[in-house]
Design a protein around this motif. Structure first.
Motif, short mmCIF file in Angstrom:
data_model
loop_
_atom_site.label_atom_id
_atom_site.label_comp_id
_atom_site.label_asym_id
_atom_site.label_seq_id
_atom_site.Cartn_x
_atom_site.Cartn_y
_atom_site.Cartn_z
N SER A 60 0.09 -7.79 -3.87
CA SER A 60 -0.42 -6.41 -3.95
C SER A 60 -1.92 -6.35 -3.64
N ALA A 61 -2.58 -7.53 -3.65
CA ALA A 61 -4.01 -7.56 -3.32
C ALA A 61 -4.26 -8.34 -2.03
N ASP A 62 -3.25 -8.35 -1.14
CA ASP A 62 -3.38 -9.09 0.13
C ASP A 62 -4.37 -8.36 1.04
N GLU A 63 -5.43 -9.08 1.42
CA GLU A 63 -6.48 -8.47 2.25
C GLU A 63 -6.05 -8.26 3.70
N MET A 64 -4.83 -8.76 4.05
CA MET A 64 -4.33 -8.57 5.42
C MET A 64 -3.07 -7.72 5.44
N CYS A 65 -2.80 -7.08 4.31
CA CYS A 65 -1.59 -6.25 4.27
C CYS A 65 -1.73 -5.24 3.14
N GLU A 66 -2.44 -4.17 3.43
CA GLU A 66 -2.68 -3.16 2.39
C GLU A 66 -1.35 -2.50 2.00
N LYS A 67 -1.19 -2.36 0.70
CA LYS A 67 0.09 -1.90 0.15
C LYS A 67 0.60 -0.60 0.78
N GLN A 68 -0.26 0.41 0.80
CA GLN A 68 0.18 1.71 1.33
C GLN A 68 0.54 1.62 2.81
N LEU A 69 -0.20 0.77 3.53
CA LEU A 69 0.06 0.66 4.97
C LEU A 69 1.42 0.01 5.23
N LEU A 70 1.74 -1.05 4.47
CA LEU A 70 3.04 -1.69 4.66
C LEU A 70 4.17 -0.74 4.26
N GLU A 71 3.94 0.00 3.18
CA GLU A 71 4.98 0.95 2.75
C GLU A 71 5.18 2.03 3.81
N GLY A 72 4.09 2.41 4.47
CA GLY A 72 4.17 3.40 5.55
C GLY A 72 4.97 2.87 6.74
N VAL A 73 4.69 1.61 7.12
CA VAL A 73 5.42 0.99 8.23
C VAL A 73 6.90 0.86 7.86
N ALA A 74 7.15 0.41 6.63
CA ALA A 74 8.54 0.22 6.18
C ALA A 74 9.31 1.54 6.27
N SER A 75 8.65 2.64 5.92
CA SER A 75 9.36 3.94 5.94
C SER A 75 9.73 4.35 7.36
N LYS A 76 9.02 3.81 8.35
CA LYS A 76 9.34 4.14 9.76
C LYS A 76 10.36 3.17 10.38
N MET A 77 10.59 2.05 9.70
CA MET A 77 11.48 1.04 10.27
C MET A 77 12.93 1.50 10.24
N LYS A 78 13.67 1.12 11.30
CA LYS A 78 15.09 1.49 11.36
C LYS A 78 15.95 0.47 10.62
N ALA A 79 15.40 -0.70 10.37
CA ALA A 79 16.16 -1.77 9.72
C ALA A 79 16.27 -1.51 8.21
N LEU A 131 -9.66 -4.46 8.92
CA LEU A 131 -9.40 -3.77 10.19
C LEU A 131 -8.04 -3.06 10.10
N GLN A 132 -7.99 -2.10 9.17
CA GLN A 132 -6.71 -1.45 8.91
C GLN A 132 -6.27 -0.49 10.02
N SER A 133 -7.17 -0.21 10.97
CA SER A 133 -6.81 0.78 11.99
C SER A 133 -5.85 0.19 13.03
N LYS A 134 -5.87 -1.15 13.18
CA LYS A 134 -4.98 -1.76 14.18
C LYS A 134 -3.85 -2.49 13.47
N LEU A 135 -2.70 -1.87 13.45
CA LEU A 135 -1.56 -2.47 12.75
C LEU A 135 -0.70 -3.29 13.70
N ARG A 136 -0.23 -4.43 13.18
CA ARG A 136 0.67 -5.28 13.98
C ARG A 136 2.10 -4.93 13.57
N ASP A 137 2.52 -3.75 13.96
CA ASP A 137 3.83 -3.29 13.48
C ASP A 137 4.86 -3.09 14.59
N GLU A 138 4.42 -3.36 15.87
CA GLU A 138 5.33 -2.99 16.97
C GLU A 138 6.67 -3.73 16.92
N ASP A 139 6.66 -5.03 16.59
CA ASP A 139 7.93 -5.76 16.53
C ASP A 139 8.80 -5.25 15.38
N LEU A 140 8.16 -4.95 14.26
CA LEU A 140 8.92 -4.52 13.07
C LEU A 140 9.70 -3.24 13.35
#
Length: 221
Positions: free
Chosen positions: A157-176, A135-144
């Protein structure tokens, strides 16, 4: 050292792993949706940190409701902050899977309150569950995206609950300030075909400790 931490009208079971020398910084660690504070990865990390001079407090909170888990984590932070036995300058919040979501949520809540007083130094997310399996369309990224303190992600890198590209995408938007350590071919439970649990844990423990040390040193410069 076993302790019971007051939480509402009940208590949370917790264990301090105490270094030989007095520690100025600590890590609070909690488990995912299943299991408890005696989950082998947490026990291994707590022992490793304590043997390298970092106090570690791990606790059990069984609720599957994220708001409830967040409240429990907040109670543990307050407990450690007011502790006379262990006077700490600061603490890092850490969790595995759902526990890391709770940790992120606590940091967001505390930073939105006005009493943001540098006690919380950073966040360690082990197997952060960025989305449900398939269910990659709903990301739990609001707190991050709200967090400002340093964040370390340790994910397979093979985590079925954290796709690599998606986490890297969230990380690039993080202010921290953030860092991602990918454990090659590991799944959500950090299992890797052909590697022992001990071997994988050694890699993770060393990564977490060196990141903590970098951030504590930055704080002192």
């Amino acid at each position: 050292v076993k302790v019971k931490i007051p939480f509402g009208n009940k208590y949370l079971d917790a264990i301090f792993s105490v270094p030989k020398k007095k520690s100025t910084y600590g890590v609070i660690l909690t488990h995912g949706a299943g299991g408890d504070m005696n989950f082998p990865h947490l026990v291994s990390l707590a022992a490793y940190l304590a043997s390298h001079g970092v106090l570690c407090l791990r606790f059990t909170c069984k609720g599957l409701n994220i708001a409830y888990r967040t409240k429990a984590f907040k109670a543990v932070v307050e407990y450690l902050k007011l502790s006379d036995d262990y006077k700490l300058s600061g603490v890092f919040l850490a969790g595995r899977s759902m526990g890391s979501r709770a940790a992120a949520s606590v940091i967001r809540h505390l930073s939105q309150d006005d009493h943001d007083d540098d006690f919380i130094q950073g966040l360690v997310c082990l197997s952060y569950p960025l989305h449900r399996p398939k269910l990659q369309s709903k990301l739990r990224d609001e707190d991050l995206l709200f967090i400002r303190c340093p964040v370390l992600f340790v994910s397979g890198s093979a985590d079925e609950m954290c796709e690599k590209q998606l986490l890297e995408g969230v990380a690039s938007k993080m202010k921290a300030p953030k860092k991602i350590h990918w454990v090659g071919r590991a799944n959500h439970g950090m299992a890797v075909k052909g590697r022992t649990t001990e071997d994988v844990m050694e890699e993770i423990n060393a990564q977490v400790f060196s990141w903590l040390r970098e951030n504590i040193e930055l704080e002192h410069e």
